[in-house]
Design a protein around this motif. Structure first.
Motif, mmCIF file in Angstrom:
data_model
loop_
_atom_site.group_PDB
_atom_site.id
_atom_site.type_symbol
_atom_site.label_atom_id
_atom_site.label_comp_id
_atom_site.label_asym_id
_atom_site.label_seq_id
_atom_site.Cartn_x
_atom_site.Cartn_y
_atom_site.Cartn_z
ATOM 1 N N HIS A 189 40.004 32.195 46.935
ATOM 2 C CA HIS A 189 41.456 32.326 46.976
ATOM 3 C C HIS A 189 41.937 32.365 48.421
ATOM 4 O O HIS A 189 41.150 32.545 49.355
ATOM 5 C CB HIS A 189 41.911 33.588 46.240
ATOM 6 N N THR B 179 45.844 37.680 48.200
ATOM 7 C CA THR B 179 45.346 38.891 47.558
ATOM 8 C C THR B 179 44.859 38.624 46.140
ATOM 9 O O THR B 179 45.540 37.967 45.352
ATOM 10 C CB THR B 179 46.463 39.944 47.527
ATOM 11 N N ILE B 180 43.691 39.162 45.801
ATOM 12 C CA ILE B 180 43.169 39.094 44.444
ATOM 13 C C ILE B 180 43.844 40.194 43.634
ATOM 14 O O ILE B 180 43.730 41.378 43.960
ATOM 15 C CB ILE B 180 41.646 39.270 44.415
ATOM 16 N N THR B 181 44.544 39.826 42.577
ATOM 17 C CA THR B 181 45.285 40.794 41.777
ATOM 18 C C THR B 181 44.596 41.141 40.462
ATOM 19 O O THR B 181 44.836 42.217 39.921
ATOM 20 C CB THR B 181 46.691 40.254 41.469
ATOM 21 N N THR C 15 40.901 40.264 37.767
ATOM 22 C CA THR C 15 39.635 39.586 37.476
ATOM 23 C C THR C 15 39.285 39.833 36.014
ATOM 24 O O THR C 15 39.640 40.869 35.441
ATOM 25 C CB THR C 15 38.483 40.100 38.363
ATOM 26 N N THR D 128 39.546 34.642 38.167
ATOM 27 C CA THR D 128 40.266 35.522 39.073
ATOM 28 C C THR D 128 41.682 35.002 39.267
ATOM 29 O O THR D 128 41.916 33.789 39.276
ATOM 30 C CB THR D 128 39.558 35.600 40.441
ATOM 31 N N SER E 5 45.484 35.573 41.583
ATOM 32 C CA SER E 5 45.873 35.962 42.931
ATOM 33 C C SER E 5 47.368 35.777 43.118
ATOM 34 O O SER E 5 48.064 35.160 42.296
ATOM 35 C CB SER E 5 45.098 35.138 43.963
ATOM 36 N N GLY F 267 38.163 42.894 43.357
ATOM 37 C CA GLY F 267 39.052 41.982 44.069
ATOM 38 C C GLY F 267 39.830 42.742 45.126
ATOM 39 O O GLY F 267 40.316 43.849 44.873
ATOM 40 N N ALA G 277 41.489 38.579 49.912
ATOM 41 C CA ALA G 277 41.210 37.383 49.106
ATOM 42 C C ALA G 277 39.723 37.204 48.811
ATOM 43 O O ALA G 277 39.286 36.084 48.543
ATOM 44 C CB ALA G 277 41.761 36.130 49.780
ATOM 45 N N THR H 290 36.365 38.174 46.410
ATOM 46 C CA THR H 290 35.876 38.706 45.140
ATOM 47 C C THR H 290 34.409 39.073 45.318
ATOM 48 O O THR H 290 33.597 38.212 45.673
ATOM 49 C CB THR H 290 36.032 37.680 44.010
#
Length: 578
Positions: free
Chosen positions: A88, A91-93, A95, A106, A108, A411, A415, A417
């Motif tokens: 990504h 930001t990973i929001t 999973t 995932t 984002s 996450g 960005a 994982t």
């Protein structure tokens, strides 16, 4: 004699040890050692701070802080090794893993979903095989994109995913990212939320029914929870309206988190949701929904975002992580006061999807922190059994502990994982990836040294003589590597190979070929009127297009005028006007 021995040894190293085709193997132990997480002291420092605070309160320390016991704790949980995915851009929001643990999805704030398949990854090819924009609708000209709030695999039917974006309409996607269902949007001009067919404002979260594959629930900022049947996308099955009692709210508030749990040994399931007004509401999972089975006002501080909520596997405990820097544990049988309460810095003000989860057997609780540490808590006291850094300096937002793999997926705001595992405790997933032989790199795998022709030239470029090459006119032409592997093949295994076809068959003709072999091609660079007048005499003497009928063309024969029509048609018209 010594010089001869040295020369012989040099020759032996130069010569190959074997001939013929060599089998490519992997040094599994060495690859696992490369993925081993380095020992750190930051987690131990946080644990010691917790223990010192307990000592000041006069309580006995919850655990010993010896180094040997720290190592034993790390061996107890699947956190000794890690696999890092950088697919990504933001930001990973959220999973999610399918029940079998073979596919990782995932979401984002870059408005995309990344689909990862552990079966196709190797230690040198850690990437997503497909990128999906869940906001795009088939046949729609709307190009708006929305951040992804939540994505969840159906626990009963892994061929379906519930996707919640910053939009009033949630969607059901297939396993490969295709849109199966898009729930309807309600009429925003109706005041009674019971009469709208769907959400009238942004959906914040969702959950699947624990035992019924066809039911799911979504919670939105319109102060409602809506239960949907995936077989009917035109209207929700049930509407649960939460009437807020906060001053100045007009009876409405935002629903911030929802979970739907059922005891693993069987029994009644419960539906629990948190609201922005600080309340915690519980309904019977099978209804009736006309009034909640339990409600706690000011469970958390009003106007703080409670983004994390989960139910234990026995259906008796509910854990919440509030925006008021607290983690609280509740008992569904006595839904009035928390049975445990600890301080924990919140990240929900900046990252609303910050969550908290029970372990598969509910023996632990996991959550992230602003400092990038993973906290594994004791469910009895909410005190940490282990604190380990995952992304130091970057907030850890979403966590997930998969039951079958026994691996933890995190996450972060940077960005990244991370898939945490232990070779002795975990099965499949990241462990299988690191046990494979690395893919041998070929010169064609470098996109800087190759030319992508997998999509052809006719649809993405315009051939302009004298312009020095094709001019990109579409997004695919400007970004030739989107949706493709480094070797130029489509990441979608179902997509057939598209040959490079052009209007001129196999080759792209250059300017010289067009000028010499295509008649009248030079007219494209001239004024059309002047070009046509220049060829007027030539077209009359040597017609190019009607030459085939030159000998057989009949003469034009007009009718002769009779004596009564000597004046002709033009004079007759003039007489009529007079």
């Amino acid at each position: 004699m010594d010089s001869f021995s040295v020369d012989e040894e040099a020759m032996r190293q130069f010569m190959p040890t074997a001939f013929g085709k060599q089998s490519r193997g992997a040094n599994v132990q060495a690859q696992l050692e490369q993925s081993k997480r380095p020992p750190t002291t930051s987690g131990k420092a946080l644990l010691s701070s917790y223990e010192s605070s307990e000592d000041e309160d006069g309580e006995a320390p919850a655990r010993d802080s010896d180094d040997d016991e720290d190592e034993d704790d790390e061996d107890e949980f699947p956190v000794s090794h890690e696999l890092v995915l950088k697919t990504h851009e933001r930001t990973i929001t959220t999973t999610t893993l399918d029940p079998s643990g073979s596919r990782l999805v995932t979401g984002s704030t870059d408005c995309t979903l990344k689909l990862h398949d552990f079966a196709s990854m190797t230690p040198t090819t850690l990437r997503a095989f497909k990128s999906v924009d869940p906001s795009a609708s088939k046949g729609s000209a709307n190009n708006e994109t929305h951040p992804v709030h939540q994505v969840l695999f159906n626990p009963i039917s892994p061929a379906q995913m519930l996707v919640v974006t910053a939009h009033p309409q949630a969607k059901i996607l297939g396993r490969d990212g295709e849109v199966l269902i898009e729930f309807v949007k309600g009429d925003m001009y109706l005041r009674d939320m019971h009469n709208t067919k769907g959400h009238v404002s942004e959906v914040t979260c969702g959950a699947w029914h624990p035992t019924n594959r066809d039911l799911c629930v979504t919670a939105g900022t319109d102060s409602t929870l809506r239960i949907w049947d995936v077989n009917n996308k035109r209207a929700q099955k049930e509407v649960l309206v939460h009437k807020s009692r906060a001053a100045g709210s007009a009876g409405r508030t935002r629903m911030t988190a929802v979970t739907w749990g059922s005891p693993s040994q069987g029994g009644n399931n419960v539906l629990v949701s948190a609201a922005l007004d600080g309340s915690l509401v519980m309904w019977s999972g099978e209804g009736p929904y006309n009034r909640p089975a339990g409600e706690i006002r000011n469970a958390h501080t009003p106007d703080t975002w409670t983004g994390g909520i989960d139910i234990s596997s026995d259906g008796r405990l509910v854990v919440t992580r509030g925006g008021d820097d607290t983690i609280k544990l509740w008992d569904t049988r006595k839904f009035k006061q928390p049975i445990a309460n600890v301080a924990h810095p919140s990240t929900s003000s900046q990252f609303p999807t910050s969550n908290i989860k029970f372990s598969p057997m509910s023996t632990n609780i996991i959550t992230g922190s602003q400092t990038g540490h993973l906290h594994i808590l004791n469910p009895a006291t909410l005190k940490p059994d282990l604190v380990t850094p995952v992304t130091p300096g970057s907030a850890l937002i979403t966590v997930l502990w998969h039951q079958k793999l026994n691996q933890i997926v995190t996450g972060s705001a940077n960005a990244e994982t991370h898939v945490l595992y232990n070779p002795d405790l975990s099965n499949g997933g990241a462990k299988t990836v690191m046990s494979r032989a690395p893919k041998r790199r070929h010169i064609d795998d470098d996109p800087n040294l190759t030319m992508d022709l997998s999509q052809g030239l006719s649809g993405d470029s315009i051939i302009t003589p004298g312009a020095g090459g094709p001019a990109p006119t579409s997004y695919a032409a400007r970004h030739p590597t989107i949706g493709l592997t480094v070797s130029g093949k489509s990441r979608d295994p179902r997509r057939p190979h598209i040959p490079a076809t052009t209007p001129f068959a196999k080759n792209n003709p250059d300017e010289k070929h067009v000028r010499e072999h295509i008649p009248l091609s030079s007219m494209r660079d001239e004024d059309p009127r002047e070009a046509l007048l220049k060829y007027a005499d030539m077209a009359k003497n040597d017609p190019m297009f009607t030459k085939a009928w030159k000998e057989t063309q009949p003469e034009t024969i007009y009718a002769e005028l009779s004596d009564d029509e000597d004046d002709g048609p033009e004079k007759k018209k003039a007489k009529r006007k007079g």
